[in-house]
Design a protein around this motif. Structure first.
Motif, short mmCIF file in Angstrom:
data_model
loop_
_atom_site.label_atom_id
_atom_site.label_comp_id
_atom_site.label_asym_id
_atom_site.label_seq_id
_atom_site.Cartn_x
_atom_site.Cartn_y
_atom_site.Cartn_z
N UNK A 78 56.89 1.23 -3.25
CA UNK A 78 56.84 2.69 -3.31
C UNK A 78 55.79 3.15 -2.31
N UNK A 79 56.08 4.22 -1.56
CA UNK A 79 55.12 4.71 -0.58
C UNK A 79 55.46 6.18 -0.31
N UNK A 80 54.61 7.09 -0.76
CA UNK A 80 54.91 8.50 -0.57
C UNK A 80 53.65 9.26 -0.19
N UNK A 81 53.86 10.35 0.55
CA UNK A 81 52.77 11.23 0.96
C UNK A 81 53.17 12.67 0.66
N UNK A 82 52.24 13.42 0.08
CA UNK A 82 52.53 14.82 -0.26
C UNK A 82 51.43 15.71 0.28
N UNK A 83 51.83 16.75 0.99
CA UNK A 83 50.89 17.77 1.46
C UNK A 83 51.26 19.08 0.77
N UNK A 84 50.26 19.75 0.22
CA UNK A 84 50.48 20.98 -0.52
C UNK A 84 49.46 22.01 -0.05
N UNK A 85 49.92 23.08 0.59
CA UNK A 85 49.01 24.13 1.07
C UNK A 85 49.45 25.47 0.51
N UNK A 86 48.50 26.21 -0.04
CA UNK A 86 48.81 27.48 -0.69
C UNK A 86 47.82 28.52 -0.16
N UNK A 87 48.31 29.53 0.56
CA UNK A 87 47.42 30.55 1.14
C UNK A 87 47.81 31.92 0.60
N UNK A 88 46.84 32.76 0.34
CA UNK A 88 47.14 34.10 -0.13
C UNK A 88 46.17 35.10 0.49
N UNK A 89 46.63 36.34 0.58
CA UNK A 89 45.84 37.41 1.17
C UNK A 89 46.16 38.70 0.43
N UNK A 90 45.11 39.44 0.07
CA UNK A 90 45.32 40.73 -0.59
C UNK A 90 44.42 41.75 0.10
N UNK A 91 45.03 42.86 0.53
CA UNK A 91 44.26 43.92 1.16
C UNK A 91 44.40 45.20 0.34
N UNK A 92 43.25 45.76 -0.06
CA UNK A 92 43.26 46.98 -0.88
C UNK A 92 43.02 48.18 0.03
N UNK A 93 44.00 49.07 0.09
CA UNK A 93 43.84 50.29 0.89
C UNK A 93 42.81 51.21 0.24
N UNK A 94 42.89 51.29 -1.08
CA UNK A 94 41.91 52.03 -1.87
C UNK A 94 41.96 51.43 -3.28
N UNK A 95 41.32 52.07 -4.25
CA UNK A 95 41.25 51.48 -5.59
C UNK A 95 42.61 51.45 -6.29
N UNK A 96 43.54 52.23 -5.79
CA UNK A 96 44.81 52.32 -6.49
C UNK A 96 46.00 51.69 -5.78
N UNK A 97 45.80 51.19 -4.56
CA UNK A 97 46.95 50.70 -3.79
C UNK A 97 46.55 49.45 -3.01
#
Lengths: 133, 573
Positions: A78-97
């Protein structure tokens, strides 16, 4: 019917090893930006050492029979390789949006297929607009 | 797509009136998000996306969280597709009624075994062959879990809490069912087995609490139903490999002559469980808990039952001297019904044994009563004593775990039905300097009569060659088996474990490391040479250089070595 002549026996040795690297960061600034990345890399392998289950005396008297297991140990590789990348971005225009994105990448490489080759890549991308009410 | 849009609209419409219910007096925080998602798969999704849905569509999530004079409410909805979504609803009305409900649904890809590995050494179909009746089917299931618990506590009777739980787990989809016909060749057949399994649990409980403890009683009823419990299969005709004649019907319970039979069968299950818990905070300085669990599980296809009864008692006390004692004792018993196995003993239809059953020829009848290997009375004890020398000198802890399993029927070594385990251990934990933590532990286990399969391998049979299988002197497989002499196992008769942990922290940066070594073996039985060594190590570094950002890096390593004997009968037949 050739009859039975007892048994042949050997000690099997099965080894497995895995190595994983994980890294990530998270950034928040000015109540505007919220972004991050999680990354992992895992390599795992397992194998049976060569073994011998020979029966030379029986083979000498039963030439149609073979007790050659010189390659059999490779069936357990058995021989396996796993790459897992998780990126996120959140931009707040103001407190409500706000606006957010997420990208998830998974690459799985099956370098010693067992039942079948399960190598594959999965990518996920999502974007959403959110508001507070 | 239509279903997705309807659900999206329903979630938004459900959330809006809840904000009105929240009112203006209290504290409310709610948000909603609308967006899109899409995926791309290259190659096989079976491992890379084992638990992820593929495709594309809208996504929506809604959260309403409010605390008011009348109580509090929390609503969560997260919808991506009909196969991947989750939701939660919690509310509390003046502490009189408290409720929590959650829902999760996701996909699980099971893969499709093409069975080509069966051709590793033999390609001509004489020894082994395979047939896939559904070669293009993608096998996967969607799993959903609905859980709800509601508690009622009347102001006039605060000591009493009544609760009701409901849980429903569903597995829907398709699994790969395998059957084996074994005579002419070893013929593996694969086919689609549609799955529609539902497990419902309903629990009623009542708890009476007072200043010094509580008592709680609960009853759970479980019902597991398989919508499609099995698949029909017709086994191959039992033919002689070379002559291609039906000469072996009296050696197989089923072949094509008996027609279609049900295979890959999973039974429906009913299970009733009663539970009683008692906690006393202080009895002569000891904190005590006691509980009992009684259950009956029924296979509704056969009517066979399994009974369990278990009792646990714990006691803990911290002495002024710095000594702390903890003890946990458990006794339990398992009682399963006996099973009578009535072997389908068919007469031969051709050849020298035509009209005769296997018993007629060899004098052996394989009907038997199966006595459960799980029937047992067991006792477990875990004693833990620790003494704190000081902050820098640390805490020294000693443990003694004792475990005794007395089986009713099953022998794990010749003449032995009882397995006894003793584990002795010592741990030292200290903070030798500011920011440093260190822990070292060692355990040794000794197991008398660890689980083995008596005479599980290495047949010593030596026989003369005979011209054909119908000669009454030709050795039979049950005679091969009767001559086996090796005890096989995957359980240690002794093991040692070393555990080291280290941590250093400066406030904004921390470093931690851990190493575990485990080594066990078993050579108690005849030709039993089993051993295993496991090692794991992890190192984690975390830092937050400022309030706005943080990072981490970690490394994990695992290594395992196992040795076990293999025995092969030397024969031609």
């Amino acid at each position: 019917m050739g009859g039975q002549d007892g048994f042949t026996r050997d000690l099997l040795n099965y080894g497995s090893e895995s190595n994983s690297l994980l890294a990530g960061f998270k950034y928040q600034a000015n109540d505007k930006w919220d972004l991050g990345l999680d990354f992992s890399w895992t390599q795992a392998e397992a194998a049976l050492s060569p073994f011998e289950l020979s029966a030379p005396e029986y083979e000498a008297t039963h030439p149609t029979m073979s007790f050659d297991f010189s390659e059999s140990h490779t069936y357990s590789d058995l021989d396996s390789t796993r790459i897992d990348a998780d990126a996120w971005l959140k931009y707040s225009f103001n407190k409500g949006l706000w606006l957010r994105f997420r990208y998830h990448y998974i690459d799985y490489q099956d370098d010693a297929p067992y039942l079948y080759d399960t190598s594959g890549t999965f990518q996920y991308i999502a974007g959403a607009l959110g508001w507070v009410f | 797509m239509k279903t997705t849009l309807r659900l999206t609209l329903a979630l938004v419409l459900a959330a809006l009136p809840l904000t009105a219910v929240a009112g203006d007096d209290g504290d409310t925080e709610s948000h909603a998000a609308l967006g899109l998602w899409t995926t791309d798969v290259d190659g096989s999704p079976d491992m890379a996306a084992e638990y992820y849905d593929d495709g594309s569509g809208p996504l929506i999530d809604v959260t309403v969280n409010t605390h008011q004079n009348w109580g509090s409410l929390f609503l969560l909805g997260d919808f991506q597709s009909s196969n991947q979504n989750s939701a939660a609803l919690d509310f509390d009305i003046k502490r009189l009624v408290r409720s929590h409900t959650s829902w999760d649904k996701f996909v699980h890809r099971l893969g499709h075994d093409p069975m080509t590995n069966l051709e590793a050494t033999s390609f001509n179909g004489k020894v082994v062959q395979h047939t896939d009746f559904d070669p293009t089917t993608d096998y996967d299931i969607t799993y959903s879990d609905l859980f709800s618990r509601t508690e009622l506590q009347l102001p006039s009777l605060r000591a009493l809490t009544l609760g009701v739980d409901f849980r429903q787990q569903q597995r829907k989809g398709h699994t790969q069912a395998f059957t084996t016909s074994h005579c002419d060749t070893c013929h593996i057949k694969s086919q689609d087995h549609a799955l529609d399994q539902k497990t419902n649990d309903v629990t009623l409980d009542a708890k009476v609490a007072w200043h010094g403890g509580y008592v709680k009683g609960a009853f759970t009823s479980r019902e597991l139903k398989n919508g499609t419990p099995g698949v029909p299969v017709t086994f191959d005709d039992a033919l002689h490999p070379e002559l291609q004649l039906p000469l072996f019907d009296n050696r197989l319970q089923y072949d094509s002559d008996v027609g279609e039979v049900i295979a890959d069968l999973t039974p429906d299950i009913n299970k009733d469980t009663g539970r009683l818990d008692l906690a006393i905070n202080n009895l002569a300085g000891f904190a005590l808990t006691a509980n009992g669990v009684w259950s009956t599980t029924e296979n509704t296809y056969t009517g066979l039952e399994s009974d369990y009864a278990g009792y646990i008692l714990t006691a803990a006390k911290r002495f002024k001297s710095g000594l702390r004692l903890r003890w946990r004792g458990r006794v339990y018993s398992i009682e399963n019904d006996d099973v009578f196995v009535d072997v389908n003993d068919r007469p031969g239809i051709a050849g020298p044994q035509a009209g005769m059953t296997y018993e007629d020829v060899y004098g052996v009848n394989f009907d038997h009563t199966r006595l459960s290997a799980l029937n047992r009375d067991a006792f477990e004890s875990k004693l833990d004593a620790s003494y704190r020398f000081g902050r820098k000198a640390g805490t020294l802890r000693g443990i003694w775990d004792y475990d005794n399993v007395d089986r009713e029927h099953y022998e794990v070594l010749p003449g032995k039905k009882k397995t006894t385990t003793n584990i002795l251990g010592v741990t030292w934990r200290a903070r030798p300097a500011k920011g440093f933590k260190f822990e070292a532990g060692f355990r040794h286990a000794d197991i008398s009569n660890a689980f083995t399969l008596i005479d599980g391998a290495c047949s010593t049979l030596v026989s003369e060659p005979w011209p054909n299988p119908w000669n009454p002197d030709t050795p039979q497989y049950f005679e091969f088996q009767d001559e086996r002499i090796a005890e096989t196992t995957a359980s240690p008769s002794s093991w040692d474990k070393l555990d080291l942990r280290f941590a250093y922290s400066t406030g904004r940066t921390s470093l931690s490391a851990k190493y575990v070594y485990w080594d066990g073996d078993n050579s108690d039985g005849d030709l039993t040479d089993w051993s295993r060594t496991n090692q794991t190590a992890t190192v984690t570094l975390w830092s937050a250089p400022s309030d706005s950002w943080s990072w981490y890096a970690a490394f994990a390593w695992q290594d395992s070595e196992m040795e076990a004997p293999a025995c092969l009968p030397v024969f031609d037949g």
